[in-house]
Design a protein around this motif. Sequence first.
Motif, mmCIF file in Angstrom:
data_model
loop_
_atom_site.group_PDB
_atom_site.id
_atom_site.type_symbol
_atom_site.label_atom_id
_atom_site.label_comp_id
_atom_site.label_asym_id
_atom_site.label_seq_id
_atom_site.Cartn_x
_atom_site.Cartn_y
_atom_site.Cartn_z
ATOM 1 N N GLU A 41 15.124 -3.350 8.923
ATOM 2 C CA GLU A 41 14.440 -2.341 7.978
ATOM 3 C C GLU A 41 15.842 -1.624 7.124
ATOM 4 O OE1 GLU A 41 10.082 -1.073 8.789
ATOM 5 O OE2 GLU A 41 11.886 -0.113 9.942
ATOM 6 N N GLU A 42 16.796 -1.322 8.210
ATOM 7 C CA GLU A 42 17.951 -0.805 7.762
ATOM 8 C C GLU A 42 18.854 -1.585 6.856
ATOM 9 O OE1 GLU A 42 19.715 0.909 11.368
ATOM 10 O OE2 GLU A 42 18.598 2.416 11.841
ATOM 11 N N ASP A 43 19.122 -3.020 7.428
ATOM 12 C CA ASP A 43 19.824 -4.013 6.597
ATOM 13 C C ASP A 43 19.318 -4.035 5.015
ATOM 14 O OD1 ASP A 43 21.474 -4.274 8.565
ATOM 15 O OD2 ASP A 43 20.525 -6.126 9.211
ATOM 16 N N LEU A 44 17.766 -3.962 5.102
ATOM 17 C CA LEU A 44 17.170 -4.181 3.660
ATOM 18 C C LEU A 44 16.730 -2.888 2.943
ATOM 19 C CD1 LEU A 44 14.593 -6.925 4.920
ATOM 20 C CD2 LEU A 44 16.605 -7.487 3.691
ATOM 21 N N GLY A 45 17.111 -1.869 3.534
ATOM 22 C CA GLY A 45 16.873 -0.615 2.894
ATOM 23 C C GLY A 45 15.497 -0.514 2.680
ATOM 24 N N ALA A 46 14.504 -0.785 3.312
ATOM 25 C CA ALA A 46 13.035 -0.871 3.014
ATOM 26 C C ALA A 46 12.160 -0.891 4.119
ATOM 27 C CB ALA A 46 12.540 -1.898 2.120
ATOM 28 N N ALA A 47 11.090 0.071 4.299
ATOM 29 C CA ALA A 47 10.179 0.018 5.452
ATOM 30 C C ALA A 47 9.240 -1.046 5.244
ATOM 31 C CB ALA A 47 9.307 1.238 5.304
ATOM 32 N N LEU A 48 9.409 -1.949 6.345
ATOM 33 C CA LEU A 48 8.515 -3.375 6.375
ATOM 34 C C LEU A 48 7.282 -3.090 6.838
ATOM 35 C CD1 LEU A 48 11.389 -5.521 7.542
ATOM 36 C CD2 LEU A 48 10.653 -5.343 5.393
ATOM 37 N N PHE A 49 6.947 -2.192 7.713
ATOM 38 C CA PHE A 49 5.738 -1.894 8.503
ATOM 39 C C PHE A 49 5.271 -0.502 8.150
ATOM 40 C CE2 PHE A 49 7.642 -5.334 10.855
ATOM 41 C CZ PHE A 49 6.663 -6.291 10.869
ATOM 42 N N ALA A 50 3.943 -0.177 8.153
ATOM 43 C CA ALA A 50 3.165 0.986 8.073
ATOM 44 C C ALA A 50 2.777 1.283 9.588
ATOM 45 C CB ALA A 50 2.371 1.121 7.201
ATOM 46 N N ARG A 51 3.240 2.274 10.260
ATOM 47 C CA ARG A 51 3.005 2.500 11.693
ATOM 48 C C ARG A 51 1.817 3.336 11.777
ATOM 49 N NH1 ARG A 51 8.405 0.767 10.266
ATOM 50 N NH2 ARG A 51 9.555 0.461 11.959
ATOM 51 N N SER A 52 0.950 3.095 12.762
ATOM 52 C CA SER A 52 -0.178 4.009 12.930
ATOM 53 C C SER A 52 -0.691 3.467 14.367
ATOM 54 C CB SER A 52 -1.384 3.590 11.884
ATOM 55 O OG SER A 52 -1.927 2.404 12.016
ATOM 56 N N PRO A 53 -1.529 4.429 14.836
ATOM 57 C CA PRO A 53 -2.121 4.246 16.315
ATOM 58 C C PRO A 53 -2.873 2.785 16.219
ATOM 59 C CG PRO A 53 -2.646 6.520 15.635
ATOM 60 C CD PRO A 53 -2.168 5.935 14.421
ATOM 61 N N GLN A 54 -3.554 2.509 15.113
ATOM 62 C CA GLN A 54 -3.695 0.997 15.368
ATOM 63 C C GLN A 54 -2.865 -0.108 15.377
ATOM 64 O OE1 GLN A 54 -5.096 3.581 13.054
ATOM 65 N NE2 GLN A 54 -6.807 4.141 14.526
ATOM 66 N N GLY A 55 -1.757 0.146 14.880
ATOM 67 C CA GLY A 55 -0.716 -0.869 15.007
ATOM 68 C C GLY A 55 0.079 -0.860 14.074
ATOM 69 N N TYR A 56 0.734 -2.194 13.674
ATOM 70 C CA TYR A 56 1.854 -2.323 12.847
ATOM 71 C C TYR A 56 1.322 -2.992 11.261
ATOM 72 C CZ TYR A 56 5.800 -0.548 15.178
ATOM 73 O OH TYR A 56 6.722 0.310 15.908
ATOM 74 N N THR B 178 3.889 -3.595 4.865
ATOM 75 C CA THR B 178 4.066 -2.657 3.650
ATOM 76 C C THR B 178 4.119 -3.996 2.419
ATOM 77 O OG1 THR B 178 6.474 -2.755 3.501
ATOM 78 C CG2 THR B 178 4.995 -0.703 4.757
ATOM 79 N N GLN B 179 4.423 -3.474 1.368
ATOM 80 C CA GLN B 179 4.446 -4.383 0.142
ATOM 81 C C GLN B 179 5.515 -5.116 0.380
ATOM 82 O OE1 GLN B 179 3.979 -2.668 -3.538
ATOM 83 N NE2 GLN B 179 1.829 -2.345 -3.668
ATOM 84 N N ALA B 180 6.885 -4.430 0.666
ATOM 85 C CA ALA B 180 7.905 -5.146 0.943
ATOM 86 C C ALA B 180 7.858 -5.910 2.153
ATOM 87 C CB ALA B 180 9.247 -3.829 1.404
ATOM 88 N N GLY B 181 7.097 -5.584 3.053
ATOM 89 C CA GLY B 181 6.857 -6.581 4.223
ATOM 90 C C GLY B 181 6.336 -7.845 3.785
ATOM 91 N N GLN B 182 5.193 -7.625 3.094
ATOM 92 C CA GLN B 182 4.549 -9.021 2.350
ATOM 93 C C GLN B 182 5.523 -9.918 1.576
ATOM 94 O OE1 GLN B 182 1.527 -9.706 2.853
ATOM 95 N NE2 GLN B 182 0.325 -8.016 3.634
ATOM 96 N N ARG B 183 6.427 -9.310 0.953
ATOM 97 C CA ARG B 183 7.227 -10.201 0.133
ATOM 98 C C ARG B 183 8.347 -10.636 1.110
ATOM 99 N NH1 ARG B 183 7.149 -5.612 -3.380
ATOM 100 N NH2 ARG B 183 9.082 -4.758 -2.324
ATOM 101 N N LEU B 184 8.940 -10.208 2.187
ATOM 102 C CA LEU B 184 9.560 -10.708 3.320
ATOM 103 C C LEU B 184 8.990 -11.703 3.935
ATOM 104 C CD1 LEU B 184 12.338 -10.836 4.511
ATOM 105 C CD2 LEU B 184 11.697 -9.207 6.113
#
Length: 296
Positions: A40-55, A58-64
């Motif tokens: 995520e630091e290399d790409l400069g974008a959050a790839l996952f939305a973290r929650s108690p239900q899991g990972y 995100t839209q960036a993660g879907q594209r990746l």
Amino acid sequence: MHWDDLKVFLAVARGESLSAAGQRLKIDPATAGRRVQRLEEDLGAALFARSPQGYALTQAGQRLMDHAVRAEQAMAGAEAEISGQAGQLSGQIRLGAPDGVANFLLPQVCAAIVAENPDLEVQIVALPRVFNLSRREADMAVSVSRPTAGRLLVQKISDYRLHLAASDAHLAAHGPVERLEDLRGRRIIGYIPDMIFDKELDYLGEAGVERVSLASNSVAVQLQWIRQGAGVGIVHDFALPSAPGVRRILADQLSLQRSFYLVRHVDDARLERMQRFSTALAEGIRREVARLESVT
């Protein structure tokens, strides 16, 4: 961007947790978390939305995800071509399927394919639900209906038949079933109504049955109940040879036909190993359905 980080990203996306990714890759969950954070630091974008239900991606993660899957396929193809024996398949292929086909057809079909390709690893995931191939829960899946959405390759494999069935013990104890109306006085075995994940599995609706006394989301469990004489239910014809003492009833009054489809991601059309495996799989299922149905 490191390939090892992409592998961790794919594992987290598929398992929806660091612990699931760690188990799959045999690494510590904390290590998986650090790899995701570095990516995520290399790409400069959050790839996952973290929650108690899991990972969740995100839209960036879907594209990746699309790019990471293509990279994974390219690596698998290269390894298979370089290390595999000439003319043989190698590597790992994960196949998703409903438990009927997974229990009664895929074991022998996949065992025969692996016998001819010793370096190939086949994993069968038997779950009573629709598989998400876009997230690569499986490399391909057998479905009982044709998907209408997504970037998918869909190939019809084979038709198959189903009939009402009961055990000899049940019929001896409760008498013959001569008409569909006689089902009202029998204990009925079938699916849990609110867990029927595909309309093609609503078999008993065609028999006019409204109440199921013994219900399971697994056809293997249903067949075991029928074998034990617990009641009457719908059985795949190809499963009957594995259940001695169970026979078709009212075959002239209720006969169902359904179809199996092989579903793959559209990007797999470019992969020779996936093409060869899918061809062998479809041919094997067709042969096995024909062989087993001819026994009944």
